[in-house]
Design a protein around this motif. Structure first.
Motif, PDB file in Angstrom:
ATOM      1  N   GLY A  40       0.837  -1.194   0.000  1.00 62.20           N
ATOM      2  CA  GLY A  40       0.000   0.000   0.000  1.00 62.20           C
ATOM      3  C   GLY A  40       0.868   1.238   0.000  1.00 62.20           C
ATOM      4  N   GLY A 348      -9.429   0.930   1.523  1.00 63.82           N
ATOM      5  CA  GLY A 348      -9.790  -0.177   0.656  1.00 63.82           C
ATOM      6  C   GLY A 348      -8.987  -0.220  -0.621  1.00 63.82           C
ATOM      7  N   ALA A 349      -8.499   0.942  -1.027  1.00 61.49           N
ATOM      8  CA  ALA A 349      -7.666   1.024  -2.230  1.00 61.49           C
ATOM      9  C   ALA A 349      -6.180   0.925  -1.909  1.00 61.49           C
ATOM     10  CB  ALA A 349      -7.952   2.328  -2.975  1.00 61.49           C
ATOM     11  N   GLY A 350      -5.834   0.767  -0.621  1.00 58.13           N
ATOM     12  CA  GLY A 350      -4.424   0.682  -0.236  1.00 58.13           C
ATOM     13  C   GLY A 350      -3.767   2.016   0.027  1.00 58.13           C
ATOM     14  N   ALA A 393     -10.576   7.008  -5.666  1.00 60.53           N
ATOM     15  CA  ALA A 393     -11.070   6.161  -4.583  1.00 60.53           C
ATOM     16  C   ALA A 393     -12.259   6.809  -3.886  1.00 60.53           C
ATOM     17  CB  ALA A 393      -9.948   5.891  -3.584  1.00 60.53           C
ATOM     18  N   VAL A 404     -12.908  -0.557  -8.170  1.00 63.43           N
ATOM     19  CA  VAL A 404     -12.113  -0.537  -6.946  1.00 63.43           C
ATOM     20  C   VAL A 404     -10.934  -1.494  -7.055  1.00 63.43           C
ATOM     21  CG1 VAL A 404     -12.128  -1.079  -4.475  1.00 63.43           C
ATOM     22  CG2 VAL A 404     -14.025   0.199  -5.501  1.00 63.43           C
ATOM     23  N   ARG A 405     -11.168  -2.688  -7.612  1.00 68.17           N
ATOM     24  CA  ARG A 405     -10.076  -3.651  -7.759  1.00 68.17           C
ATOM     25  C   ARG A 405      -8.987  -3.108  -8.681  1.00 68.17           C
ATOM     26  NH1 ARG A 405     -14.349  -7.356  -7.419  1.00 68.17           N
ATOM     27  NH2 ARG A 405     -14.677  -7.326  -9.685  1.00 68.17           N
ATOM     28  N   ARG A 408      -7.000  -0.574  -6.714  1.00 69.40           N
ATOM     29  CA  ARG A 408      -6.131  -1.230  -5.738  1.00 69.40           C
ATOM     30  C   ARG A 408      -4.930  -1.866  -6.435  1.00 69.40           C
ATOM     31  NH1 ARG A 408      -9.916  -3.386  -2.903  1.00 69.40           N
ATOM     32  NH2 ARG A 408     -10.067  -5.325  -4.077  1.00 69.40           N
ATOM     33  N   ASP A 409      -5.162  -2.412  -7.606  1.00 66.80           N
ATOM     34  CA  ASP A 409      -4.055  -3.005  -8.365  1.00 66.80           C
ATOM     35  C   ASP A 409      -3.049  -1.938  -8.775  1.00 66.80           C
ATOM     36  OD1 ASP A 409      -5.160  -5.501  -8.114  1.00 66.80           O
ATOM     37  OD2 ASP A 409      -6.069  -5.526 -10.117  1.00 66.80           O
ATOM     38  N   VAL A 411      -2.442   0.906  -7.200  1.00 62.10           N
ATOM     39  CA  VAL A 411      -1.712   1.305  -5.996  1.00 62.10           C
ATOM     40  C   VAL A 411      -0.628   0.277  -5.678  1.00 62.10           C
ATOM     41  CG1 VAL A 411      -1.907   1.595  -3.495  1.00 62.10           C
ATOM     42  CG2 VAL A 411      -3.584   2.671  -5.013  1.00 62.10           C
ATOM     43  N   ARG A 412      -0.968  -1.002  -5.781  1.00 63.48           N
ATOM     44  CA  ARG A 412       0.025  -2.046  -5.507  1.00 63.48           C
ATOM     45  C   ARG A 412       1.171  -1.998  -6.518  1.00 63.48           C
ATOM     46  NH1 ARG A 412      -2.397  -7.683  -3.189  1.00 63.48           N
ATOM     47  NH2 ARG A 412      -3.460  -6.789  -1.379  1.00 63.48           N
TER      48      ARG A 412
END
Length: 428
Positions: A40, A348-350, A393, A404-405, A408-409, A411-412
């Motif tokens: 994150g 939730g998004a990191g 986000a 959202v996924r 999050r991807d 951000v990762r």
């Protein structure tokens, strides 16, 4: 020159093989936390990534030593070696900040403030500090804290339009209440403080000046923020924010107050010194005295300004219109129902952030910081992208699907490009 430590020197922060053999359950906890930090974006203004050298000192045999007292005057035998570590930390802190005296034993920033009050005040004394809704810390008079129970606090604040400290109100309150001490410092004020103005006012009313510099002290070390040391009677600070050291506190003061400060720390408010932490502080002070750290500190500020501008462009309201430091305070009302909901969406998004009070009302805002991501090596381009990710986000409220996924991807993926530490071990 890289603003962060070179990857070769940011080796694995510890060898967990022994822990995994002895206590695999806890080893999995540590592995999970490392994964959380690494996958994150840590945007909490009070957090950073220490160097492996700092972590090595924290995990050293110095943790075994009981060392009540001070170098050369301990209450336990066998302190000859740890005395050297504490003297190193003291001398490095004095040199780094140009202070006449340093006490490196406080366990936290709150412990440092408690000791400063104990050295200079008596129960019932009046103290003028930033009001809690305007950015004051719990130790600045909260009724839930020792400060609010033992002393009479008067709160000053910020201007309703600019968000800047209202120095006229400050002067009026000081002249009316004649406090025993003035406290300057905040947990959510993103601008430089006019320490000279506070010193002038303290002299006028015959008060002590205590600077709570827990947040800006790391920028001071790198020459990226003005120093309170020439102006304050006592400076209270932490070592784990921008300074990039272990979790702990620090006190700096004039030579004439040295004995009172030392006695207020031990034996009045604390017992045995944590020698492993003091050694880690010495490591951090040494790192902060390097040209690479100076570059880092200035990049922290440059990154914060770009992030603040980017968030404003995305529709968030930035208090004071920007920042001079590592910190940004933003009102997400235009994009989210409230700050706590916004923090959840970002988490939730990191994207890990804090919530803090906003002045002039009951509203709360988001507090973000750039110290940790700058340690990872991120610069202006990444800050601009983070601002877009924050906005996306917040706008995704109620969308728990592909959007959202995908966020999050991303951000990762960004975090993986700038790992705080190389992989230590798998969870298997």
């Amino acid at each position: 020159m890289s603003v962060s430590m070179e990857p070769a020197t940011r080796a694995a922060p510890a060898d967990f093989d022994a822990l995994r053999r002895q206590d695999p359950e806890l080893a999995d906890v540590l592995s999970a936390e490392l994964e959380r930090q690494s996958l994150g974006l840590q945007l909490i203004a009070a957090e950073n990534f220490t160097s492996p050298a700092v972590l090595a000192a924290l995990g050293s045999p110095l943790a075994n030593k009981y060392a009540e007292g001070y170098p050369g005057a301990r209450h336990h035998g066998g302190c000859e070696v740890v005395d050297v570590a504490e003297r190193l930390a003291i001398e490095r802190a004095k040199a780094l900040f140009g202070a006449e005296h340093a006490n490196v034993q406080p366990h936290s920033g709150s412990s440092a403030v408690l000791a400063a009050y104990a050295a200079l005040l008596r129960p019932g004394d009046t103290v003028l500090a930033m009001g809690l809704p305007h950015g004051g810390h719990l130790t600045h008079g909260s009724p839930a804290n020792f400060s609010g129970r033992w002393f009479t606090f008067i709160g000053y604040g910020v201007d309703a339009e600019t968000g800047l400290i209202d120095y006229e109100q400050l002067r009026a309150l000081a002249r009316t209440h004649r406090p025993k001490a003035l406290v300057c410092g905040s947990i959510s004020y993103p601008r430089h403080i006019d320490y000279a103005a506070f010193r002038e006012l303290a002299d006028e009313i015959g008060a002590y000046l205590i600077a709570d510099a827990a947040h800006p002290i790391g920028l001071v070390a790198g020459g990226a923020a003005p120093s309170p040391v020439p102006y304050a009677d006592v400076v209270c600070a932490t070592t784990h924010k921008v300074l990039r050291g272990p979790r702990g506190g620090l006190l700096l003061c004039r030579a004439g107050l040295a004995e009172r400060i030392d006695r207020a720390v031990f034996p009045f408010t604390q017992g045995g010194a944590q020698m492993h932490t003091i050694a880690a502080k010495a490591v951090a002070f040494g790192e902060a005295a390097t040209p690479a750290y100076t570059t880092y500190a200035h990049q922290v500020v440059a990154n914060a300004r770009v992030l603040a501008d980017g968030l404003a462009a995305e529709g968030l309201t930035i208090t004071t219109g920007g920042t001079d430091t590592h910190m940004i305070v933003a009102d997400p009302a235009a994009l989210a129902s409230d700050a706590r909901s916004a923090r959840g969406l970002l988490g939730g998004a990191g994207l890990v952030v804090d919530v803090c009070a906003l002045p002039h009302g009951d509203a709360r805002g988001l507090r973000l910081g750039t110290a940790a991501v700058t340690t990872q090596g991120m610069r202006e381009a990444e800050m601009a992208r983070i601002a877009v990710l924050v906005s996306a986000a917040l706008r995704a409220d109620g969308d728990q699907g592909d959007g959202v996924r995908k966020m999050r991807d991303e951000v990762r993926a960004l975090a993986r490009r700038f790992p705080p530490y190389p992989p230590l071990y798998s969870a298997s």
